[in-house]
Motif scaffolding. Structure first.
Motif, PDB file in Angstrom:
ATOM      1  N   LEU A 146       0.823  -1.207   0.000  1.00 17.03           N
ATOM      2  CA  LEU A 146       0.000   0.000   0.000  1.00 17.03           C
ATOM      3  C   LEU A 146       0.862   1.265   0.000  1.00 17.03           C
ATOM      4  N   PRO A 147       0.393   2.354  -0.638  1.00 16.69           N
ATOM      5  CA  PRO A 147       1.168   3.599  -0.700  1.00 16.69           C
ATOM      6  C   PRO A 147       1.459   4.210   0.666  1.00 16.69           C
ATOM      7  N   LYS A 148       0.680   3.882   1.665  1.00 24.13           N
ATOM      8  CA  LYS A 148       0.883   4.439   3.010  1.00 24.13           C
ATOM      9  C   LYS A 148       2.110   3.866   3.719  1.00 24.13           C
ATOM     10  N   VAL A 149       2.694   2.807   3.163  1.00 22.18           N
ATOM     11  CA  VAL A 149       3.850   2.158   3.783  1.00 22.18           C
ATOM     12  C   VAL A 149       5.133   2.745   3.208  1.00 22.18           C
ATOM     13  N   ARG A 150       6.023   3.198   4.075  1.00 20.59           N
ATOM     14  CA  ARG A 150       7.285   3.803   3.658  1.00 20.59           C
ATOM     15  C   ARG A 150       8.457   3.050   4.289  1.00 20.59           C
ATOM     16  N   HIS A 151       9.434   2.697   3.451  1.00 16.24           N
ATOM     17  CA  HIS A 151      10.647   2.061   3.963  1.00 16.24           C
ATOM     18  C   HIS A 151      11.784   3.070   4.098  1.00 16.24           C
ATOM     19  N   TYR A 152      11.544   4.294   3.634  1.00 14.71           N
ATOM     20  CA  TYR A 152      12.510   5.374   3.787  1.00 14.71           C
ATOM     21  C   TYR A 152      11.810   6.535   4.490  1.00 14.71           C
ATOM     22  N   TYR A 184       2.329  15.341  10.086  1.00 14.49           N
ATOM     23  CA  TYR A 184       1.589  16.199  11.023  1.00 14.49           C
ATOM     24  C   TYR A 184       0.125  15.768  11.117  1.00 14.49           C
ATOM     25  N   ARG A 185      -0.362  15.558  12.350  1.00  9.32           N
ATOM     26  CA  ARG A 185      -1.739  15.163  12.666  1.00  9.32           C
ATOM     27  C   ARG A 185      -2.141  13.817  12.052  1.00  9.32           C
ATOM     28  N   GLN A 186      -1.153  12.975  11.776  1.00 11.81           N
ATOM     29  CA  GLN A 186      -1.438  11.651  11.228  1.00 11.81           C
ATOM     30  C   GLN A 186      -1.142  10.580  12.281  1.00 11.81           C
ATOM     31  N   LYS A 187      -1.834   9.456  12.134  1.00 10.72           N
ATOM     32  CA  LYS A 187      -1.592   8.302  13.007  1.00 10.72           C
ATOM     33  C   LYS A 187      -0.510   7.445  12.342  1.00 10.72           C
ATOM     34  N   VAL A 188       0.643   7.404  12.990  1.00 14.27           N
ATOM     35  CA  VAL A 188       1.819   6.780  12.385  1.00 14.27           C
ATOM     36  C   VAL A 188       2.260   5.568  13.209  1.00 14.27           C
ATOM     37  N   VAL A 189       2.474   4.450  12.524  1.00 17.18           N
ATOM     38  CA  VAL A 189       3.088   3.278  13.145  1.00 17.18           C
ATOM     39  C   VAL A 189       4.535   3.205  12.680  1.00 17.18           C
ATOM     40  N   VAL A 190       5.456   3.135  13.641  1.00 15.02           N
ATOM     41  CA  VAL A 190       6.877   2.996  13.331  1.00 15.02           C
ATOM     42  C   VAL A 190       7.308   1.586  13.728  1.00 15.02           C
ATOM     43  N   VAL A 191       7.832   0.830  12.759  1.00 16.20           N
ATOM     44  CA  VAL A 191       8.267  -0.542  13.011  1.00 16.20           C
ATOM     45  C   VAL A 191       9.783  -0.576  13.124  1.00 16.20           C
ATOM     46  N   GLY A 192      10.287  -1.111  14.235  1.00 22.90           N
ATOM     47  CA  GLY A 192      11.727  -1.224  14.414  1.00 22.90           C
ATOM     48  C   GLY A 192      12.150  -0.767  15.792  1.00 22.90           C
ATOM     49  N   ALA A 193      13.412  -1.103  16.165  1.00 23.00           N
ATOM     50  CA  ALA A 193      13.882  -0.847  17.525  1.00 23.00           C
ATOM     51  C   ALA A 193      15.175  -0.054  17.578  1.00 23.00           C
ATOM     52  N   ASN A 194      15.732   0.320  16.416  1.00 23.40           N
ATOM     53  CA  ASN A 194      17.059   0.921  16.410  1.00 23.40           C
ATOM     54  C   ASN A 194      17.037   2.411  16.065  1.00 23.40           C
ATOM     55  N   VAL A 224       1.939   8.679  17.473  1.00 23.47           N
ATOM     56  CA  VAL A 224       2.921   7.652  17.119  1.00 23.47           C
ATOM     57  C   VAL A 224       2.757   6.387  17.954  1.00 23.47           C
ATOM     58  N   THR A 225       2.776   5.253  17.255  1.00 21.64           N
ATOM     59  CA  THR A 225       2.808   3.938  17.893  1.00 21.64           C
ATOM     60  C   THR A 225       4.013   3.179  17.355  1.00 21.64           C
ATOM     61  N   MET A 226       4.834   2.655  18.252  1.00 24.40           N
ATOM     62  CA  MET A 226       5.969   1.852  17.832  1.00 24.40           C
ATOM     63  C   MET A 226       5.648   0.370  17.989  1.00 24.40           C
ATOM     64  N   VAL A 227       6.168  -0.437  17.046  1.00 26.73           N
ATOM     65  CA  VAL A 227       6.040  -1.888  17.125  1.00 26.73           C
ATOM     66  C   VAL A 227       7.448  -2.460  17.110  1.00 26.73           C
ATOM     67  N   VAL A 228       7.847  -3.079  18.221  1.00 26.56           N
ATOM     68  CA  VAL A 228       9.207  -3.563  18.413  1.00 26.56           C
ATOM     69  C   VAL A 228       9.182  -5.070  18.626  1.00 26.56           C
ATOM     70  N   ILE A 275      -5.497  -1.137  15.460  1.00 29.90           N
ATOM     71  CA  ILE A 275      -5.549   0.297  15.725  1.00 29.90           C
ATOM     72  C   ILE A 275      -5.738   1.065  14.424  1.00 29.90           C
ATOM     73  N   GLU A 276      -6.303   2.273  14.530  1.00 29.25           N
ATOM     74  CA  GLU A 276      -6.433   3.156  13.368  1.00 29.25           C
ATOM     75  C   GLU A 276      -5.046   3.608  12.936  1.00 29.25           C
ATOM     76  N   ASN A 277      -4.901   3.821  11.621  1.00 24.05           N
ATOM     77  CA  ASN A 277      -3.567   4.149  11.127  1.00 24.05           C
ATOM     78  C   ASN A 277      -3.632   4.857   9.778  1.00 24.05           C
ATOM     79  N   ASP A 278      -2.752   5.862   9.614  1.00 26.80           N
ATOM     80  CA  ASP A 278      -2.646   6.577   8.340  1.00 26.80           C
ATOM     81  C   ASP A 278      -1.379   6.217   7.567  1.00 26.80           C
ATOM     82  N   PHE A 279      -0.265   6.027   8.310  1.00 26.10           N
ATOM     83  CA  PHE A 279       1.008   5.711   7.660  1.00 26.10           C
ATOM     84  C   PHE A 279       1.776   4.682   8.480  1.00 26.10           C
ATOM     85  N   VAL A 280       2.545   3.851   7.767  1.00 26.88           N
ATOM     86  CA  VAL A 280       3.457   2.896   8.405  1.00 26.88           C
ATOM     87  C   VAL A 280       4.872   3.218   7.940  1.00 26.88           C
TER      88      VAL A 280
END
Length: 327
Positions: free
Chosen positions: A143-149, A157-167, A184-188, A240-245
């Motif tokens: 999906l376009p909402k997923v970013r690897h960079y 700004y004002r978006q629900k963001v999931v950040v995947v990773g621990a480093n 922001v929600t982190m998934v570790v 959870i609700e989410n706009d970007f990963v």
């Protein structure tokens, strides 16, 4: 071989590729640096506000001083420094020219690129590891909402963001987007945060502790949809609700070129390329490796500060070989 044959063709115009060019220039060898993107393309893809672990003197190449405002320079200062090196030393660099094919031709190699063909007696492969992200391999990752960079926090700004990773990259993305107004929600995957800059880690730990940034430890993202995501936690699945990963799961070198030209790689998951540690020469005669590519999948083994010596080793080996041929 005619007079148009280069002594060295260098693939990659990152800091180590530029260092190889500087050493070739000092040795009086003809060379050309080929880069598929912009100058120091990997650094260009770093987050806008990124600060290096290393001090500026450890990022220097060719003995050219790197002066920065703070002891640990940021991305913009580094790009300015490497541009200045390329210009002041008049380095022979071709940008936005990808290598498409390479084959042996007598005692040399013929290299075909997106813009031309070259013949070189020696080839140095100094490509980085920012080209291929480590994928999550879960439904919805396309999906376009997923970013690897991750580049700039304002976008979220004002978006629900999931950040995947621990480093490091995960910590920077989480803190910066939160400070610019993201939820922001982190998934570790691990039970705790990983390798993070010492001046960043306490900040993130405090944000998690106070609840400003939600963090699911020992957890994994299992599915991504347009407006929500699923997270598998030790207590069960959470939606959870989410706009970007922002999947800050790291990157790996592109081994396809090495395999295509015949450089041997270890058969385990580390994919270590075969090379002589003294000369940096691979199993292919007169083909050398420099920089992070030497570590295979262990992309945290080689950095600018400890691999800039590769350039010196390689060019010394080539220069000695040239002297023997002339004798």
């Amino acid at each position: 071989m005619d007079t148009s044959t280069l002594d060295i063709l260098i693939i990659g115009a990152g800091p180590i590729g530029l260092a190889c060019g500087l050493e070739a220039q000092k040795a009086g060898l003809s060379y050309l640096i080929i880069e598929k993107g912009t100058l120091v393309n990997s650094l260009y893809n770093y987050p806008l506000n990124m600060t290096f672990f290393s001090t500026s003197e450890k990022l220097e190449i060719g003995g050219i001083p790197f002066v920065s405002v703070h002891p640990k320079p940021n991305r913009m200062e580094a790009m300015e420094y490497y541009r200045r090196v390329a210009d002041s030393q008049n380095l022979n660099v071709h940008l936005f020219e990808g290598v498409e094919h390479m084959e042996s031709e007598g005692e040399a190699y013929r290299i075909r690129t997106s813009k031309g063909e070259y013949v070189a007696r020696h080839v140095i492969i100094a490509v980085g590891f920012y080209g291929i992200p480590n994928m999550l391999n879960i439904p919805g990752e396309e999906l376009p909402k997923v970013r690897h960079y991750y580049l700039d926090p304002h976008y979220y700004y004002r978006q629900k963001v999931v950040v995947v990773g621990a480093n490091n990259s995960s910590a920077d993305a989480a803190l910066e987007t939160w400070r610019k107004g993201a939820e922001v929600t982190m998934v570790v995957r691990q039970p705790e945060l990983g390798r993070i800059k010492y001046w960043t880690k306490p900040d993130l730990e405090n944000r998690i502790k106070e609840g400003s940034i939600k963090c699911y430890f020992s957890s994994s993202l299992t599915e991504i949809r347009e407006r929500e995501v699923d997270i598998q936690t030790p207590e069960g699945k959470v939606t959870i609700e989410n706009d970007f990963v922002l999947a800050m799961t790291g990157y790996q070198p592109d081994f396809s070129f090495l395999q295509k030209i015949g450089v041997k790689l270890s058969e385990d998951e580390k994919r270590y390329p075969q090379y002589d540690t003294e000369s940096m020469e691979t199993n292919l005669p007169n083909v050398y490796l420099a920089g992070v590519i030497c570590g295979g999948m262990d992309t945290h083994v080689w950095f600018i500060e400890n691999s800039r010596e590769h350039a010196i080793k390689i060019v010394k080996h080539i220069a000695r070989e040239q002297d023997v041929e002339k004798a």
